[in-house]
Every structure is written in structure tokens, then in C-alpha cells.
Design a protein around this motif. Structure first.
Motif, mmCIF file in Angstrom:
data_model
loop_
_atom_site.group_PDB
_atom_site.id
_atom_site.type_symbol
_atom_site.label_atom_id
_atom_site.label_comp_id
_atom_site.label_asym_id
_atom_site.label_seq_id
_atom_site.Cartn_x
_atom_site.Cartn_y
_atom_site.Cartn_z
ATOM 1 N N VAL A 108 0.878 -1.163 0.000
ATOM 2 C CA VAL A 108 0.000 0.000 0.000
ATOM 3 C C VAL A 108 0.919 1.217 0.000
ATOM 4 O O VAL A 108 1.706 1.385 0.930
ATOM 5 N N PRO A 109 0.846 2.023 -1.053
ATOM 6 C CA PRO A 109 1.772 3.153 -1.152
ATOM 7 C C PRO A 109 1.542 4.180 -0.049
ATOM 8 O O PRO A 109 0.481 4.218 0.563
ATOM 9 N N GLY A 110 2.532 5.001 0.166
ATOM 10 C CA GLY A 110 2.365 6.117 1.106
ATOM 11 C C GLY A 110 3.161 5.968 2.376
ATOM 12 O O GLY A 110 3.767 4.934 2.652
ATOM 13 N N SER A 111 3.188 7.031 3.140
ATOM 14 C CA SER A 111 3.823 7.015 4.447
ATOM 15 C C SER A 111 3.046 7.977 5.337
ATOM 16 O O SER A 111 2.361 8.866 4.843
ATOM 17 N N LEU A 112 3.157 7.801 6.608
ATOM 18 C CA LEU A 112 2.429 8.670 7.534
ATOM 19 C C LEU A 112 3.009 10.083 7.491
ATOM 20 O O LEU A 112 4.215 10.247 7.329
ATOM 21 N N PRO A 113 2.162 11.087 7.639
ATOM 22 C CA PRO A 113 2.675 12.454 7.685
ATOM 23 C C PRO A 113 3.621 12.631 8.865
ATOM 24 O O PRO A 113 3.448 12.009 9.921
ATOM 25 N N GLU A 114 4.600 13.476 8.668
ATOM 26 C CA GLU A 114 5.646 13.640 9.677
ATOM 27 C C GLU A 114 5.092 14.046 11.040
ATOM 28 O O GLU A 114 5.552 13.577 12.081
ATOM 29 N N ASP A 115 4.087 14.913 11.047
ATOM 30 C CA ASP A 115 3.559 15.365 12.339
ATOM 31 C C ASP A 115 2.860 14.221 13.071
ATOM 32 O O ASP A 115 2.854 14.153 14.289
ATOM 33 N N GLN A 116 2.299 13.320 12.289
ATOM 34 C CA GLN A 116 1.667 12.137 12.879
ATOM 35 C C GLN A 116 2.719 11.301 13.609
ATOM 36 O O GLN A 116 2.541 10.883 14.750
ATOM 37 N N GLU A 118 5.564 12.318 14.625
ATOM 38 C CA GLU A 118 6.088 13.095 15.746
ATOM 39 C C GLU A 118 5.207 12.897 16.979
ATOM 40 O O GLU A 118 5.698 12.757 18.103
ATOM 41 N N GLY A 119 3.906 12.880 16.756
ATOM 42 C CA GLY A 119 2.974 12.663 17.865
ATOM 43 C C GLY A 119 3.208 11.318 18.529
ATOM 44 O O GLY A 119 3.218 11.203 19.755
ATOM 45 N N LEU A 120 3.436 10.311 17.707
ATOM 46 C CA LEU A 120 3.682 8.971 18.237
ATOM 47 C C LEU A 120 4.973 8.960 19.041
ATOM 48 O O LEU A 120 5.062 8.367 20.111
ATOM 49 N N ARG A 121 5.963 9.645 18.473
ATOM 50 C CA ARG A 121 7.272 9.711 19.111
ATOM 51 C C ARG A 121 7.135 10.244 20.541
ATOM 52 O O ARG A 121 7.747 9.740 21.483
ATOM 53 N N TYR A 132 8.924 3.023 11.886
ATOM 54 C CA TYR A 132 7.655 2.399 12.240
ATOM 55 C C TYR A 132 7.235 1.456 11.130
ATOM 56 O O TYR A 132 7.758 1.506 10.018
ATOM 57 N N ARG A 133 6.296 0.624 11.480
ATOM 58 C CA ARG A 133 5.764 -0.330 10.518
ATOM 59 C C ARG A 133 4.251 -0.328 10.654
ATOM 60 O O ARG A 133 3.727 -0.463 11.755
ATOM 61 N N LEU A 134 3.577 -0.116 9.550
ATOM 62 C CA LEU A 134 2.122 -0.050 9.570
ATOM 63 C C LEU A 134 1.570 -1.149 8.688
ATOM 64 O O LEU A 134 1.960 -1.289 7.538
ATOM 65 N N GLU A 135 0.673 -1.928 9.247
ATOM 66 C CA GLU A 135 0.140 -3.050 8.497
ATOM 67 C C GLU A 135 -1.370 -3.092 8.580
ATOM 68 O O GLU A 135 -1.944 -3.038 9.667
ATOM 69 N N LEU A 136 -2.000 -3.169 7.416
ATOM 70 C CA LEU A 136 -3.456 -3.266 7.384
ATOM 71 C C LEU A 136 -3.855 -4.732 7.418
ATOM 72 O O LEU A 136 -3.158 -5.588 6.862
ATOM 73 N N LEU B 136 6.117 0.965 16.379
ATOM 74 C CA LEU B 136 7.312 1.797 16.316
ATOM 75 C C LEU B 136 8.530 0.935 16.590
ATOM 76 O O LEU B 136 8.474 0.001 17.391
ATOM 77 N N THR B 137 9.632 1.267 15.929
ATOM 78 C CA THR B 137 10.880 0.568 16.214
ATOM 79 C C THR B 137 11.868 1.583 16.770
ATOM 80 O O THR B 137 11.768 2.767 16.498
#
Lengths: 149, 149
Positions: A108-116, A118-121, A132-136, B136-137
Motif C-alpha cells: 500500500v503506497p504512502g507514508s504517515l505524515p511527519e507530524d503524525q 512526531e505525535g507517536l514519538r 515504524y511499521r504499519l500493516e493493514l 514503532l521501532t
DNA sequence: GTATCTGCAAATTTTTTGCCAGTAG
DNA sequence: CTACTGGCAAAAAATTTGCAGATAC
């Protein structure tokens, strides 16, 4: 027709050299296959794919090569609930979607927006986030049709 | 002190009943442990944790109980690159951060905004998305200190 | 009472390792 | 040359399974 091949070879050679490792035809074949396929093969599937070019290669060598490539950052290792591991040679940022019925994995193309991110961080205090790794999860069309869900 | 216990027991009984399964002390002990801990134990660690209460329980039963709980939707199974599986009894929406050195998994609160998920859904054509997993890693503070990175 | 569940041990599956010969640099 | 690698076969680790007795309902 050798453009892609040469390009991959160059990438592999530099990466190995940086890590003080040697360029071998086994590592090359494994990397070539991952770089050229859109599938996300298991170690076993990689073995089958490279056998035609390198009839003598063993499964143990495929595992060793895959670990080497992962260590060099050229390949990503994906593990799933059924205990299987798959390898992904695509270095563009993308996510994965995995069918809960047949286990197939698609990109699935794409990546999370940087601010998103950052929030996780910030939510992970006392933790240095490197990625990070995102899996649907869900079901692919063929499986839905088959089960008439 | 029995409030939590009773509450968990009720949840477990209903979930099992809905699926036509029986309530047993083994399933109860496994579920209790997962519901009460913030760690994300492996099957082996669950065994060690429930042994004091159920000295006779076997690892095979722990595996079976865990699969049962996962099937009932009470527990999530997480798999990692080192081949290990961990189980998470937390049902609130949250992500995970995993230390690349020690393997420890910590919770990161939050969930992706709905429009973000919608975007991903669209990117996965011919695929019905039922959920996602974000991980997250990086490295936890103790490991960073230990390696003085 | 009976279908489901547990415990045990053995089987399976997946991945890793030790060792010697082969090869890259 | 000499250390790094590959191939083989055996080992290790994680999880699953078959079966007989025990248990929930």
C-alpha cells in the motif's frame, strides 16, 4: 536489460563493502530476486526462485544471505502471526496489507505524515524511535469472492 | 480486591459462551494474567506466570488457551522478527514500540485519525480493510544507556 | 451423560549452527 | 595468503497435534 541488474549490483556491492562483507553470487542472486519481485517471499520461496540460476544453493545459505541483506538495510523482514517470515526488497516507503484468509501481502503506497509520526514519538517516552511499521489487516478480493462474505 | 477479578471473569464467561466454548480455570488464569499485566508476555512467560496458581498446567494448554482467547477477540497476538510471539490483553486502541536490542514491547497510547485510515483504505484497492497494526521501532532508554549510543 | 478440554509426549515447522572446503580480495 | 562464505547435516526453538483421562454443563 542489464541496467537494472547493474544498478542492483552496485547498490549491493557498496552496502556490503561498507559493512566489511564480501560480494558473492549467492547474496547477489537473493538480492536480485527481492529487488525485482513485487511479492514478499518466504525464505523457502526465495530458494525456489534462485535455484534455476544457482542450482547448488542451500536453504541455509538463503537464510544467511537474507540476514546479511537485512543487516545492511537493503531488505526488510516481516513476520506474521502464523509464524512465517517474509522478505521485502522494496525500499520505497510503503505499508502492507495482509489477507487474513490466504496470507498474501500486498503493498500500500504512502507514508504517515511527519507530524503524525512526531505525535507517536512523544507518546513513547523514554524511547528513541527510529522507524515504524504499519500493516493493514483484512481480506483480499479473491478470498472475499471465494467465501461470499 | 476481587472487583477486577470478577469483572474479568464475567467478560471471559460471556465471550466463551458466545462462541460455544467452556469456561475453565486454565483459560481463566491465562486471561487474568494478560488482563492484569502491562507486559506483553510470550507463551512461555504466561506459563511461568500462571504456574503458581495452577501448578499442573502445561505449555500446550497455554498455547491452546491463548489461541482460544485470540479467537474470542479478548487478546491480540503480536509476532516479531526474532520469531517470538507475544500476547496483549489490552483492548484499548493503542500502538506498540519495540526495542531493537532487548525486544521489550511498550504501549503507545492513541489511534490513527479516521481520515488517515480512510486514505490507507483507498490505497489498498481490491482489499477490504478490517483493521491495522502500527508498531514503532527504536531503542528503550535502558538499552541506550547500556550501549552508550 | 456427553461433548469439550487438559496434559503429556511426540511430531512438525521454521530457523540457526558447527564444521570443513571453497573463494573473494 | 587469510579471513570470510557456502553447503551440508544436525541442532535448536517454537508451536501444533493425537490421544486417553478429566471436567463443564
Amino acid at each position: 536489460m542489464s541496467v537494472h541488474h547493474d544498478s542492483h549490483e552496485g547498490i549491493l556491492r557498496s552496502a556490503l563493502e561498507e559493512n566489511g562483507l564480501r560480494y558473492t553470487e549467492q547474496r547477489s542472486a537473493v538480492f536480485e530476486h527481492l529487488a525485482n519481485t513485487k511479492s514478499h517471499p518466504t525464505a523457502d520461496e526465495v530458494l525456489l526462485a534462485v535455484r534455476p540460476a544457482l542450482p547448488g544453493i542451500s536453504l541455509a545459505t538463503v537464510y544467511k544471505s537474507l540476514e546479511t541483506l537485512v543487516g545492511c538495510g537493503l531488505v526488510n523482514k516481516l513476520t506474521y502471526s502464523d509464524g512465517s517470515s517474509r522478505y521485502d526488497g522494496c525500499t520505497d516507503p510503503h505499508h502492507h496489507a495482509r489477507c487474513g484468509r490466504c496470507g498474501r501481502v500486498v503493498d500500500v503506497p504512502g507514508s504517515l505524515p511527519e507530524d503524525q509520526v512526531e505525535g507517536l514519538r512523544l507518546g513513547a517516552s523514554d524511547f528513541v524511535v527510529t522507524g515504524y511499521r504499519l500493516e493493514l489487516t483484512g481480506y483480499c478480493q479473491p478470498c472475499l469472492t471465494a467465501e461470499r462474505v
